[in-house]
Design a protein around this motif. Structure first.
Motif, PDB file in Angstrom:
ATOM      1  N   LEU A 313       2.095   2.231  -1.047  1.00 55.61           N
ATOM      2  CA  LEU A 313       2.533   0.850  -1.284  1.00 55.61           C
ATOM      3  C   LEU A 313       3.773   0.519  -0.461  1.00 55.61           C
ATOM      4  N   PRO A 314       3.617   0.293   0.836  1.00 57.31           N
ATOM      5  CA  PRO A 314       4.772  -0.163   1.610  1.00 57.31           C
ATOM      6  C   PRO A 314       5.231  -1.514   1.072  1.00 57.31           C
ATOM      7  N   THR A 315       6.457  -1.871   1.386  1.00 61.36           N
ATOM      8  CA  THR A 315       7.068  -3.062   0.805  1.00 61.36           C
ATOM      9  C   THR A 315       6.213  -4.306   0.968  1.00 61.36           C
ATOM     10  N   GLU A 316       5.691  -4.531   2.162  1.00 57.81           N
ATOM     11  CA  GLU A 316       4.937  -5.766   2.419  1.00 57.81           C
ATOM     12  C   GLU A 316       3.674  -5.841   1.565  1.00 57.81           C
ATOM     13  N   ARG A 317       3.098  -4.695   1.273  1.00 55.41           N
ATOM     14  CA  ARG A 317       1.914  -4.706   0.409  1.00 55.41           C
ATOM     15  C   ARG A 317       2.319  -4.887  -1.051  1.00 55.41           C
ATOM     16  N   ALA A 318       3.406  -4.255  -1.441  1.00 54.84           N
ATOM     17  CA  ALA A 318       3.814  -4.276  -2.851  1.00 54.84           C
ATOM     18  C   ALA A 318       4.245  -5.656  -3.316  1.00 54.84           C
ATOM     19  N   VAL A 319       4.938  -6.412  -2.453  1.00 60.13           N
ATOM     20  CA  VAL A 319       5.473  -7.703  -2.893  1.00 60.13           C
ATOM     21  C   VAL A 319       4.378  -8.734  -3.151  1.00 60.13           C
ATOM     22  N   GLY A 320       3.162  -8.445  -2.754  1.00 64.22           N
ATOM     23  CA  GLY A 320       2.082  -9.399  -2.990  1.00 64.22           C
ATOM     24  C   GLY A 320       1.516  -9.350  -4.396  1.00 64.22           C
ATOM     25  N   SER A 321       1.927  -8.374  -5.192  1.00 68.67           N
ATOM     26  CA  SER A 321       1.398  -8.238  -6.546  1.00 68.67           C
ATOM     27  C   SER A 321       2.478  -7.669  -7.458  1.00 68.67           C
ATOM     28  N   GLU A 322       2.631  -8.257  -8.637  1.00 72.24           N
ATOM     29  CA  GLU A 322       3.651  -7.763  -9.572  1.00 72.24           C
ATOM     30  C   GLU A 322       3.348  -6.339 -10.010  1.00 72.24           C
ATOM     31  N   ASP A 349      11.123 -13.723  -1.021  1.00 72.23           N
ATOM     32  CA  ASP A 349       9.706 -13.963  -1.302  1.00 72.23           C
ATOM     33  C   ASP A 349       9.212 -13.195  -2.531  1.00 72.23           C
ATOM     34  N   LEU A 350      10.141 -12.631  -3.300  1.00 70.48           N
ATOM     35  CA  LEU A 350       9.776 -11.848  -4.467  1.00 70.48           C
ATOM     36  C   LEU A 350       9.199 -12.749  -5.558  1.00 70.48           C
TER      37      LEU A 350
END
Length: 574
Positions: A313-322, A349-350
């Motif tokens: 879960l790199p940051t860019e992938r993680a921020v797309g879902s809580e 964008d969180l």
């Protein structure tokens, strides 16, 4: 002299006849209009009821198709037309129950008042009450159902009720009767297995596994659940683990749950191959749906594989879902990478809920010994969650996990003001206070819990135990403990309380007799405070060697002051 003209008798009779005719006509018109007015209202009501039933029928179809939001809208429109219509009310009650809506109970109450109410309605309402812990109202409905509709479903409800109120043997008995009423259905066997698996009797747990093996070997909707339950069973032999693994891997379209259960067993059977097992799980599910990836990340974090979670879960992938973001935050916290947590939570964008974000900031501050910042963060999280039960429940549990007990207590205190969440809150408060070792404070919370959940036998038993531990009204509370043992002879916790009462009354023989139950006690599986009472009973009966042997298994730091005093004659602590 002017002569006055008088109408003749015939003219007068004619005019009177005309007036009578006019009166009759107008009276008839008025009667007809009144009849029309009186008739229009029932007809209108009938038309509304018919339309309401049509809308309810449409809603039922939408429920079958999984269109729950649209179905709720149809039921709402139907109830506006006919607020007391049976079909719209019963359908809305079932949909609200399915969705876990808080208003489900109120809708069911309306259904129960209708003359059309059925046994199936009463069964569904009783099931909802049991799910929500309302055992008192459920008891009355189930008692009636046992007389009027003693079918397999009612027996299952009676087993549920007995289990929730501490009647282990009764629950098992009802579950066995349910099997007799529906011998071809695997679900009753699965329920019986679940009840047996919770027993302190090793023989019953073995019977539970045997039942699950039978269900797992039969085609049907319960087969998958039985195999998954076996995979979670803690007492499987190596041969049984291998059988479960084969069964899990035989599913043609394995879900992530089944795959992770299989991986769990493989970790036990192949302790030399963890890298391969973790890698295969990630390879299979790392590119799956968001829910599947979140389950995988949670499993990896639970196995100490936080670095793998960060790679997954790199940051860019993680921020797309809580859900994914929480998993990444959890991995960073386990690795104590607090600055990265701060940086991640500052992203514009969180989409993380503010109360949840502040909770993680507070956790990071705590771990960096920034006590002032942590306190401010926790207070802000509390303010953001205030008045929102789901957020308060998250915050209370999260703070409790972080050992921010004061914050958790504040969240539980807010929840305690809401009737729907009061029992949950009081149990949370009790857990927190018991950890402090303050039995007096724990007793105060136990009193509050019995006030908000008077039907909860476990709450009553806890208050009785604390009263005996503190020496409060020993005689009266010993009688309560004895009554609990008489009513629930298989509940070891109640027998421990009775033994404590006899010890307080200096009757060691009767104290020890409480442990001569119908099944042998596996003491290593019991809480330390129960073992402390048994140690005291053994010592009081001059069985010092046995007492010392059991005392060696008790972590004394987990006992409160009063419990340590019980074992002091053996431990030597004063």
């Amino acid at each position: 002299m002017i002569e006055r003209e008088f109408p003749s008798r015939g003219d007068r009779q004619a005019r009177q006849a005309a007036r009578r005719k006019t009166i009759i006509i107008w009276s008839s018109v008025l009667v007809l209009l009144l009849a029309l007015l009186l008739g229009v209202k029932p007809v209108y009501r009938g038309l509304k009821a018919r339309r309401a039933n049509q809308l309810a029928a449409e809603a039922e179809g939408m429920v079958r198709d999984g269109k729950f939001t649209e179905a709720a809208s149809r039921y709402r429109a139907a109830l506006q037309l006919d607020p007391l219509g049976y079909r719209p009310l019963a359908g809305a009650a079932r949909l609200a129950t399915r969705g876990g809506r808080p208003e489900a109970r109120d809708i069911w109450l309306q259904v129960m008042r209708l003359p059309e109410v059925t046994s199936a309605d009463r069964q569904d309402y009783a099931n909802l009450l049991l799910q929500r812990g309302a055992t008192g109202p459920a008891e009355k409905i189930i008692e009636n159902l046992l007389k009027t509709a003693p079918d397999a479903k009612t027996m299952g409800l009676a087993a549920q009720y007995s289990d929730k109120t501490g009647h282990e043997e009764k629950a098992i008995q009802f579950a066995r009767i349910r099997i007799e009423r529906a011998p071809e259905d695997a679900a009753p066997r699965f329920q019986l297995a679940e009840l047996l698996a919770k027993s302190s009797d090793a023989a019953k747990r073995e019977e539970a596994r045997q039942i699950l093996w039978v269900v797992a070997g039969q085609e049907g909707p319960s087969r998958k659940a039985a195999i998954e339950a076996l995979a979670r069973a803690p007492e499987l032999s190596t041969q049984e683990q291998q059988r479960v693994l084969v069964a899990l891997e035989a599913f043609p379209d394995r879900s992530i749950i089944q795959d992770l259960l299989a991986a769990e067993i493989r970790l036990k059977l192949q302790p030399e191959a963890p890298e391969q097992i973790y890698g295969e799980a990630i390879g299979r599910w790392g590119g799956g749906e968001t829910g599947e990836v979140a389950d995988l990340a949670h499993w990896l974090n639970g196995h100490g594989q936080s670095e793998r979670v960060l790679t997954l879960l790199p940051t860019e992938r993680a921020v797309g879902s809580e859900a994914l973001l929480l998993s990444r935050l959890d991995a960073l916290a386990k690795l104590e990478r607090w600055k990265e947590i701060d940086s991640l939570l500052e992203r514009p964008d969180l989409t993380l809920d503010p109360a949840v974000a502040e909770s993680f900031r507070a956790r990071a501050a705590m771990s960096q010994n920034a006590s002032m910042d942590a306190e401010l963060r926790w207070e802000r999280a509390l303010a953001l969650a205030s008045g929102d039960p789901p957020k308060l429940r998250f915050l209370a549990k999260f703070a409790e996990q972080c050992q921010a007990n004061a914050v958790a207590l504040k969240a539980f205190n807010q929840l305690a003001r809401l009737p729907e969440h009061a029992a949950f809150a009081q149990r949370g408060r009790q857990r927190l206070i018991e950890r402090t070792g303050d039995a007096t404070a724990a007793r105060v919370v136990a009193e509050r819990l019995t006030a908000v959940a008077p039907e909860d036998v476990n709450a009553q038993a806890q208050l009785t135990h604390l009263n005996l531990l503190l020496g409060v009204e020993v005689g009266a509370n010993l009688e309560k403990a004895k009554a609990l043992v008489e009513k629930y002879p298989t509940r070891l916790s109640f027998r421990v309380s009775a033994a404590l009462g006899y010890l307080r009354q200096r009757d060691p023989a009767l104290a020890l007799a409480q442990f001569q139950g119908p099944a042998p006690i596996e003491w290593p599986r019991t809480p330390p405070k129960w073992r402390a009472v048994y140690v005291a009973a053994l010592a009081a009966n001059n069985r010092g060697d046995e007492a010392r042997q059991l005392l060696a298994t008790i972590p004394l730091e987990r006992l409160n002051k009063e419990e340590r005093e019980l074992v002091a004659p053996i431990s030597g602590e004063r």
